[in-house]
Design a protein around this motif. Sequence first.
Motif, PDB file in Angstrom:
ATOM      1  N   ALA A 115       7.135  17.646   7.920  1.00  0.00           N
ATOM      2  CA  ALA A 115       7.122  18.068   9.257  1.00  0.00           C
ATOM      3  C   ALA A 115       7.853  16.893   9.877  1.00  0.00           C
ATOM      4  O   ALA A 115       7.415  16.823  10.999  1.00  0.00           O
ATOM      5  CB  ALA A 115       5.783  18.251   9.778  1.00  0.00           C
ATOM      6  N   GLY A 116       9.067  16.404   9.645  1.00  0.00           N
ATOM      7  CA  GLY A 116       9.735  15.748  10.172  1.00  0.00           C
ATOM      8  C   GLY A 116       9.244  14.251  10.371  1.00  0.00           C
ATOM      9  O   GLY A 116       9.665  13.351  11.010  1.00  0.00           O
ATOM     10  N   ARG A 117       8.226  13.944   9.306  1.00  0.00           N
ATOM     11  CA  ARG A 117       7.476  12.610   9.317  1.00  0.00           C
ATOM     12  C   ARG A 117       7.297  12.109   7.837  1.00  0.00           C
ATOM     13  O   ARG A 117       7.285  12.985   6.982  1.00  0.00           O
ATOM     14  CB  ARG A 117       6.283  12.600  10.072  1.00  0.00           C
ATOM     15  CG  ARG A 117       6.369  12.930  11.443  1.00  0.00           C
ATOM     16  CD  ARG A 117       4.817  12.905  12.085  1.00  0.00           C
ATOM     17  NE  ARG A 117       4.837  13.338  13.477  1.00  0.00           N
ATOM     18  CZ  ARG A 117       5.022  12.339  14.545  1.00  0.00           C
ATOM     19  NH1 ARG A 117       4.907  11.056  14.109  1.00  0.00           N
ATOM     20  NH2 ARG A 117       4.696  12.802  15.810  1.00  0.00           N
ATOM     21  N   TRP A 118       7.403  10.910   7.903  1.00  0.00           N
ATOM     22  CA  TRP A 118       7.075  10.302   6.598  1.00  0.00           C
ATOM     23  C   TRP A 118       5.891   9.039   6.457  1.00  0.00           C
ATOM     24  O   TRP A 118       5.845   8.700   7.890  1.00  0.00           O
ATOM     25  CB  TRP A 118       8.029   9.589   5.564  1.00  0.00           C
ATOM     26  CG  TRP A 118       8.788   8.170   6.510  1.00  0.00           C
ATOM     27  CD1 TRP A 118       9.747   8.146   7.272  1.00  0.00           C
ATOM     28  CD2 TRP A 118       8.275   6.956   6.128  1.00  0.00           C
ATOM     29  NE1 TRP A 118      10.132   6.964   7.900  1.00  0.00           N
ATOM     30  CE2 TRP A 118       9.031   6.089   7.054  1.00  0.00           C
ATOM     31  CE3 TRP A 118       7.453   6.350   5.403  1.00  0.00           C
ATOM     32  CZ2 TRP A 118       9.201   4.792   7.289  1.00  0.00           C
ATOM     33  CZ3 TRP A 118       7.236   5.124   5.187  1.00  0.00           C
ATOM     34  CH2 TRP A 118       8.039   4.330   6.294  1.00  0.00           C
ATOM     35  N   GLY A 119       5.176   8.858   5.700  1.00  0.00           N
ATOM     36  CA  GLY A 119       4.041   7.949   5.776  1.00  0.00           C
ATOM     37  C   GLY A 119       3.089   8.204   4.734  1.00  0.00           C
ATOM     38  O   GLY A 119       3.277   8.656   3.782  1.00  0.00           O
ATOM     39  N   GLY A 157       0.912  -1.144  -0.188  1.00  0.00           N
ATOM     40  CA  GLY A 157       0.186   0.073  -0.018  1.00  0.00           C
ATOM     41  C   GLY A 157       0.770   1.270   0.001  1.00  0.00           C
ATOM     42  O   GLY A 157       0.414   2.001   0.583  1.00  0.00           O
ATOM     43  N   HIS A 158       2.126   1.181  -0.709  1.00  0.00           N
ATOM     44  CA  HIS A 158       2.929   2.544  -0.788  1.00  0.00           C
ATOM     45  C   HIS A 158       2.845   3.114  -1.989  1.00  0.00           C
ATOM     46  O   HIS A 158       3.734   4.002  -2.311  1.00  0.00           O
ATOM     47  CB  HIS A 158       4.309   1.964  -0.414  1.00  0.00           C
ATOM     48  CG  HIS A 158       4.566   1.468   0.948  1.00  0.00           C
ATOM     49  ND1 HIS A 158       5.496   0.731   1.291  1.00  0.00           N
ATOM     50  CD2 HIS A 158       3.682   1.300   1.983  1.00  0.00           C
ATOM     51  CE1 HIS A 158       5.460   0.569   2.557  1.00  0.00           C
ATOM     52  NE2 HIS A 158       4.318   0.945   3.091  1.00  0.00           N
ATOM     53  N   ALA A 159       1.560   3.114  -2.679  1.00  0.00           N
ATOM     54  CA  ALA A 159       1.387   4.130  -3.854  1.00  0.00           C
ATOM     55  C   ALA A 159       1.801   5.546  -3.539  1.00  0.00           C
ATOM     56  O   ALA A 159       2.279   6.213  -4.550  1.00  0.00           O
ATOM     57  CB  ALA A 159      -0.027   3.689  -4.507  1.00  0.00           C
TER      58      ALA A 159
END
Length: 340
Positions: A264-268, A256-258
């Motif tokens: 802000a210092g985050r990835w997701g 599910g990484h399409a």
Amino acid sequence: MTEPATLGVAVIGTGRMGADHVRRIHQVTSGARVTAVVDVDAERAKQVAARVDGCAAYTDPAAAMAAADVDAVLIASPGPVHEATLLAAFEHDLPVLCEKPLTPDAASALRVMEAEQRLGRRRVQVGFMRRYDAEYVKLKSLLETGQLGRPLMVHNRHRNVASPPFFTSDMLISDSVAHETDATRWLLGQEITAVTVLRPRPSANAPDDLQDPQFVVFETDGGAVVDVEIFVNCGFGYQVQAEVVCERGTARIGDGHALVTNMAGRWGGTIAQDFTERFADAYDREVQAWADATRRGEVTGPSVWDGYAAAAVCEAGVRALEDGGRVAVELVDKPALYGD
């Protein structure tokens, strides 16, 4: 060449799945239109029918099937009434797309299979929509090339945010793992010969008396071992993932990484919240493929045999859950109507 006539479809059952199929055929599917909807709740049937011009509402499936503008049937009613509806469709010689399960148990599925054999030709496509999902199709194609060698193991994860209030421990297998049952058979081209179910400590998020999660192990006649983590109260999203481990490599789908964001210092990214979101495209492809084949006078896709085999595997799984240990799957000989 003359274009086949538009397919008039009666949708049996107007609950969540049936209503979504009505929307799909009306708005997405080409070459088909909804001409009738059927539900035991007359008012609900009328409300759904009112969304489609020229659509009639019925409470009796046989009455809808007898209508002059009904050329095919899509069954989305509860599993226990599928057998009677399928037999009625056979009497009217109508092609059918039947949502899974074909029927709730192997004995009734066998009766449907015997009835279809008496017709001498296939009339039913069973709604195992994962066969139409782009990722599953790509995985199937890769395995068929033989590049990775023989499949040795398959790891599956099947997670739901929360289970509906009526869900039972048996239904984790018969309603949820049923999808992995068919996906395993289809991806590997092998029959499942035995089932074992392990029972981890139930999650605190699971309702009382619900054995959730479960860990299901399949053995196949090709020597593969397949595991399924089924966890229907994971709380965070809807996930379906599969990894096939072969002699010369592995292949995995469902991450599910399409879309991955960095901010802000985050990835997701996001996680789908239910099956209608995750498999929306698969459902669209499935119904379109059914409509196209039906207009050509053909029946393709998962067969009554596939529905029967899934029911038999799930029955073995429920026995393994209840009694413990390894339970063998018993299948009748595959009729010639359904190929090798």
